[in-house]
Write an enzyme that holds these catalytic residues in place. Structure first.
Site, PDB file in Angstrom:
ATOM      1  N   LYS A   1     -10.743 -20.041  15.326  1.00  0.00           N
ATOM      2  CA  LYS A   1     -11.315 -18.702  15.100  1.00  0.00           C
ATOM      3  C   LYS A   1     -11.520 -18.071  16.474  1.00  0.00           C
ATOM      4  O   LYS A   1     -12.527 -18.291  17.128  1.00  0.00           O
ATOM      5  CB  LYS A   1     -12.643 -18.849  14.346  1.00  0.00           C
TER       6      LYS A   1
ATOM      7  N   GLU B   1     -13.055 -12.059  18.160  1.00  0.00           N
ATOM      8  CA  GLU B   1     -12.533 -10.853  17.500  1.00  0.00           C
ATOM      9  C   GLU B   1     -12.385  -9.696  18.493  1.00  0.00           C
ATOM     10  O   GLU B   1     -11.809  -8.672  18.179  1.00  0.00           O
ATOM     11  CB  GLU B   1     -13.423 -10.457  16.308  1.00  0.00           C
TER      12      GLU B   1
ATOM     13  N   CYS C   1     -18.691 -18.002  32.430  1.00  0.00           N
ATOM     14  CA  CYS C   1     -19.876 -18.830  32.194  1.00  0.00           C
ATOM     15  C   CYS C   1     -20.234 -19.621  33.438  1.00  0.00           C
ATOM     16  O   CYS C   1     -21.336 -20.135  33.556  1.00  0.00           O
ATOM     17  CB  CYS C   1     -19.640 -19.768  31.029  1.00  0.00           C
TER      18      CYS C   1
ATOM     19  N   GLU D   1     -29.022 -14.081  30.967  1.00  0.00           N
ATOM     20  CA  GLU D   1     -27.644 -14.127  31.459  1.00  0.00           C
ATOM     21  C   GLU D   1     -27.118 -12.699  31.391  1.00  0.00           C
ATOM     22  O   GLU D   1     -27.007 -12.132  30.303  1.00  0.00           O
ATOM     23  CB  GLU D   1     -26.800 -15.052  30.562  1.00  0.00           C
TER      24      GLU D   1
HETATM   25  P1  NAD Z   1     -20.601 -14.914  21.445  1.00  0.00           P
HETATM   26  O1  NAD Z   1     -21.562 -16.018  21.226  1.00  0.00           O
HETATM   27  O2  NAD Z   1     -21.028 -13.529  21.136  1.00  0.00           O
HETATM   28  O3  NAD Z   1     -19.278 -15.165  20.561  1.00  0.00           O
HETATM   29  C1  NAD Z   1     -18.667 -16.431  20.516  1.00  0.00           C
HETATM   30  C2  NAD Z   1     -18.046 -16.617  19.137  1.00  0.00           C
HETATM   31  O4  NAD Z   1     -19.070 -16.588  18.151  1.00  0.00           O
HETATM   32  C3  NAD Z   1     -17.051 -15.528  18.794  1.00  0.00           C
HETATM   33  O5  NAD Z   1     -15.912 -16.131  18.217  1.00  0.00           O
HETATM   34  C4  NAD Z   1     -17.801 -14.651  17.816  1.00  0.00           C
HETATM   35  O6  NAD Z   1     -16.972 -14.111  16.824  1.00  0.00           O
HETATM   36  C5  NAD Z   1     -18.785 -15.594  17.167  1.00  0.00           C
HETATM   37  N1  NAD Z   1     -20.041 -14.918  16.802  1.00  0.00           N
HETATM   38  C6  NAD Z   1     -20.589 -13.827  17.403  1.00  0.00           C
HETATM   39  N2  NAD Z   1     -21.770 -13.513  16.811  1.00  0.00           N
HETATM   40  C7  NAD Z   1     -21.961 -14.410  15.831  1.00  0.00           C
HETATM   41  C8  NAD Z   1     -23.005 -14.617  14.871  1.00  0.00           C
HETATM   42  N3  NAD Z   1     -24.063 -13.824  14.827  1.00  0.00           N
HETATM   43  N4  NAD Z   1     -22.887 -15.661  14.028  1.00  0.00           N
HETATM   44  C9  NAD Z   1     -21.824 -16.481  14.073  1.00  0.00           C
HETATM   45  N5  NAD Z   1     -20.796 -16.323  14.952  1.00  0.00           N
HETATM   46  C10 NAD Z   1     -20.861 -15.303  15.818  1.00  0.00           C
HETATM   47  O7  NAD Z   1     -20.083 -15.056  22.947  1.00  0.00           O
HETATM   48  P2  NAD Z   1     -19.150 -14.062  23.759  1.00  0.00           P
HETATM   49  O8  NAD Z   1     -19.936 -12.843  24.095  1.00  0.00           O
HETATM   50  O9  NAD Z   1     -17.832 -13.924  23.101  1.00  0.00           O
HETATM   51  O10 NAD Z   1     -18.920 -14.925  25.098  1.00  0.00           O
HETATM   52  C11 NAD Z   1     -19.780 -14.886  26.194  1.00  0.00           C
HETATM   53  C12 NAD Z   1     -20.730 -16.049  26.172  1.00  0.00           C
HETATM   54  O11 NAD Z   1     -20.010 -17.273  26.143  1.00  0.00           O
HETATM   55  C13 NAD Z   1     -21.592 -16.132  27.423  1.00  0.00           C
HETATM   56  O12 NAD Z   1     -22.902 -16.489  27.054  1.00  0.00           O
HETATM   57  C14 NAD Z   1     -20.949 -17.240  28.238  1.00  0.00           C
HETATM   58  O13 NAD Z   1     -21.807 -17.905  29.140  1.00  0.00           O
HETATM   59  C15 NAD Z   1     -20.511 -18.148  27.147  1.00  0.00           C
HETATM   60  N6  NAD Z   1     -19.460 -19.048  27.611  1.00  0.00           N
HETATM   61  C16 NAD Z   1     -19.787 -20.348  27.831  1.00  0.00           C
HETATM   62  C17 NAD Z   1     -18.831 -21.228  28.311  1.00  0.00           C
HETATM   63  C18 NAD Z   1     -19.168 -22.660  28.581  1.00  0.00           C
HETATM   64  O14 NAD Z   1     -18.258 -23.452  28.730  1.00  0.00           O
HETATM   65  N7  NAD Z   1     -20.432 -23.040  28.643  1.00  0.00           N
HETATM   66  C19 NAD Z   1     -17.536 -20.761  28.555  1.00  0.00           C
HETATM   67  C20 NAD Z   1     -17.236 -19.429  28.307  1.00  0.00           C
HETATM   68  C21 NAD Z   1     -18.207 -18.574  27.817  1.00  0.00           C
END
Ligand code: NAD
Length: 501
Positions: free
Chosen positions: A176, A179, A284, A385
Site C-alpha cells: 500500500k 497515496e 526521517c 518533527e
Molecule cells: P504518514 O504516517 O502520514 O503516512 C504513512 C502511511 O500511512 C501512508 O501510506 C498513509 O496512507 C497511511 N496513513 C496516513 N494516515 C493514516 C491514518 N490516519 N490511518 C491509517 N493509515 C494512515 O507519513 P508520511 O507523512 O507519508 O511520511 C512522513 C513520516 O514518515 C515522517 O514522520 C517520517 O519521519 C516518517 N518516516 C520514517 C522513516 C523511518 O525509517 N523511521 C522513514 C521514512 C519516513
C-alpha cells in the site's frame, strides 16, 4: 473528456482499474499540475489482493532459492536501466531534485541486490549429536501473505525495503504505497513484474486510512511492515498486533548532531547543510537539531551564509538544491511552526518563508532553508518533527550536556557527532541512546548488509527492515530435532523423563 491518467491496482498479476468512487489527485508540488488520480481501493479490492497473495503462496513458498534469487538479479538490472525514467517520475510527484531521486532509487536498489543473495541469508543452523544419534536443525519458513504500508518521502527506497526481501524469503505481498506519490512506486512494481515475479506474488492496493485499517484487520495477512509518522505507526502497530500479526513500524524522528569545537569546520558545516536541507528536510534521518558545543557556537553566521546560497526551485531543473515540500498543507504546517518558533522566543537567523525563486515556480510549495538558534525543549519547533527545511540550533557547554539533551528526547532514529577526537567519538557512541549513530557521518543509514536500527519512540517492533533482521521478521524459525533408527539400533526401554538421551 477526462484525460488525467489513473493509477492502477495490481491484483493477481493484472494491473486493473479500481471500481471505487473515491479518487485523489496526485499533484506536482513544484507546479501544482495534476499528474494522475489515485483510487482509494474498496474493501472488496483489498480482499481480492490478499486472496491472490494467499493463492500464489501455495506455490511460491516451494519455489527454489535459485529461482527466487534470479528474479531479483534481473530486477536490479531493470532498475538500473530505468533509473533516469523512474527518477523523473519521482521528482515530478514528490519534488526532490533529480540527483536525490536517483539516490532514493539507488538506496532501494541496494536492497534488491541484497535480496538476490537470499540463499545465504535464509540458511538455517544445525547442531550435530545434541543427544546420542540426535541432530537439531532450523529452517526459516515464509509466513504467508505479508503487507507493507509506505510514506511519501521515499517512494522508491521504502517500498524496495519491503517487498523484495519479503518475496525473496518465499512470502507473497500486498503493498500500500503513499497515496501522495504512488507513481514512481508503481513504475518499480511494473519492473518487478517484468523481472519475473509471478502473478499474485506481488499485489498493490491504494488508499488511505480505511485501506490501512483493512490491512491491519485482515485475517489472512501474517505480517505488516509500516514506515511513516509516529501517530499512524503507533495506531498500525497496536491494531495489527491485536489482530495477531507480526508488526514492525519505523516512525518519526528528531535527529540531533553534536558539533564539538575540534570538528573539521568546512566538512561539518557542509554536512549540516546537506543533512538539514536536502530533500527539503523531508527525510526521517534529516539532521533537525544541531547542538553546538563551546566555541562551535561561533559558527552560526557561517552556517547561515552557506544555507543562503542554496538554490530553491523545481527539483527537475538542473542546479536546484532544495525542492518543494510535498503539499500545500505541508507548507502551511511548516510555516506555522516557524511562526510559533518566533513566538516562543527562538532566534530566527534565517527565514525560509517566501524564499527567493525564479519567476516560473512561484506556485510551488516552496519553503527555503530556515535556521533557528536558542532552541530549547518545550518549544514546538524542538518538540515536534517539522519535516521541512528547518534546522534548530541548541547549545551545550560540554559533550556530556549534549548527550544528556539527546537522551532526554523521546526519539531514537539517528544521531551524529562531528569531532576529530577518537575518545569523544567512543564516549558518544557508547552513551548515546539512539539506534543509528554517525561519527562525522550526518545521515548514518546503514547499507543492507546491516539493518535499519532506529530505536525508542522512532520504532515499534524488535526487528528492523532489510539486512539479516528482516529475514527473521519475514520468516518463522522452525527447529527440527531428529533421530533415525537403523536395523542395528538396540531397542531401549521406555523412558518417561524429558531427557533426550
Ligand atoms: P504518514 O504516517 O502520514 O503516512 C504513512 C502511511 O500511512 C501512508 O501510506 C498513509 O496512507 C497511511 N496513513 C496516513 N494516515 C493514516 C491514518 N490516519 N490511518 C491509517 N493509515 C494512515 O507519513 P508520511 O507523512 O507519508 O511520511 C512522513 C513520516 O514518515 C515522517 O514522520 C517520517 O519521519 C516518517 N518516516 C520514517 C522513516 C523511518 O525509517 N523511521 C522513514 C521514512 C519516513
Amino acid at each position: 473528456m477526462n484525460t488525467i491518467p489513473t493509477v492502477k491496482l495490481l491484483i493477481g498479476g493484472q494491473f486493473v482499474e479500481s471500481e471505487t468512487t473515491e479518487w485523489r489527485n496526485i499533484v506536482n508540488p513544484a507546479t501544482q499540475q495534476v499528474l494522475a488520480r489515485v483510487p482509494m481501493a474498496t474493501r472488496a479490492e483489498v480482499d481480492a489482493a490478499v486472496a491472490a497473495g494467499k493463492l500464489a503462496f501455495k506455490t511460491w513458498r516451494h519455489t527454489p532459492i535459485g529461482v527466487r534469487a534470479r528474479i531479483f538479479l534481473k530486477y536490479q538490472q531493470l532498475i538500473r536501466e530505468h533509473m533516469k525514467e523512474v527518477a523523473a517520475i519521482l521528482t515530478a510527484e514528490q519534488g526532490k531534485t533529480l540527483p536525490d531521486a536517483e539516490g532514493d532509487i539507488f538506496r532501494g536498489l541496494e536492497v534488491v541486490e541484497h535480496a538476490a543473495n537470499i540463499g545465504n541469508l535464509q540458511m538455517g543452523e544445525l547442531a550435530n549429536n545434541v543427544a546420542t544419534g540426535v541432530d537439531t536443525y532450523t529452517v526459516q519458513q515464509p509466513l504467508g501473505v505479508c503487507a507493507g504500508i509506505t510514506p511519501f518521502n521515499f517512494p522508491a527506497m521504502i517500498p524496495l525495503w519491503m517487498f523484495p526481501m519479503a518475496i525473496a524469503c518465499g512470502n507473497t505481498f500486498v503493498l500500500k504505497p503513499s497515496e501522495q506519490d504512488p507513481m514512481s512506486t508503481m513504475r518499480l512494481v511494473e519492473l518487478a513484474i517484468e523481472a519475473g515475479i509471478p502473478p499474485g506474488v506481488l499485489n498493490v492496493v491504494h488508499g488511505g486510512e480505511e485501506v490501512v485499517n483493512a490491512i491491519c484487520d485482515h485475517a489472512d495477512i501474517k505480517a505488516v511492515s509500516f514506515v511513516g509518522s509516529t501517530r499512524v505507526g503507533t495506531h498500525v502497530y497496536h491494531r495489527a498486533s491485536q489482530a495477531g500479526k507480526r508488526v514492525q513500524c519505523m516512525m518519526g524522528a528528531k535527529n540531533h548532531a553534536i558539533i564539538l569545537p575540534d570538528a573539521h569546520k568546512e566538512q561539518t558545516l557542509n554536512n549540516l547543510i546537506g543533512a538539514g536541507f536536502g530533500a527539503a528536510g523531508q527525510r526521517c534521518m534529516a539532521v533537525s537539531v544541531a547542538i553546538l558545543v563551546g566555541e562551535a557556537r561561533k559558527w552560526i553566521p557561517e552556517l547561515v551564509e552557506r544555507a543562503q546560497k542554496l538554490v530553491i526551485g523545481n527539483g527537475a531543473a538542473a542546479g536546484t538544491d532544495v525542492g518543494p515540500v510535498i503539499s500545500c498543507a505541508a507548507k502551511e504546517r511548516v510555516e506555522s511552526l516557524i511562526a510559533q518558533g518566533v513566538a516562543e522566543g527562538a532566534t530566527l537567523d534565517l527565514d525560509g518563508r517566501q524564499p527567493p525563486l525564479d519567476g516560473g515556480v512561484r506556485e510551488g510549495n516552496f519553503v527555503g532553508p530556515t535556521i533557528f538558534s536558542g532552541v530549547k525543549p518545550g518549544m514546538a519547533i524542538y518538540d515536534q518533527e517539522i519535516f521541512g527545511p528547518v534546522l534548530c540550533i541548541a547549545e551545550a557547554a560540554s559533550l556530556d550536556e549534549a548527550i544528556a539533551l539527546i537522551n532526554a528526547n523521546p526519539n531514537g532514529n539517528g544521531t551524529a557527532l562531528f569531532t576529530q577526537s577518537g575518545a569523544a567519538a567512543r564516549k558518544f557512541q557508547e552513551e548515546v541512546d539512539v539506534g543509528q549513530v554517525g561519527i562525522n557521518v550526518p545521515i548514518p543509514v546503514p547499507v543492507p548488509l546491516f539493518s535499519f536500527t532506529g530505536s525508542r519512540a522512532s520504532k515499534l517492533g524488535d526487528l528492523g527492515p532489510y539486512g539479516k533482521q528482516v529475514v527473521l521478521f519475514y520468516t518463522q524459525t522452525k527447529t527440527i530435532t531428529e533421530r533415525w533408527f537403523d536395523d542395528s539400533s538396540v531397542a531401549g526401554a521406555v523412558n518417561t523423563t524429558i531427557s533426550l538421551r
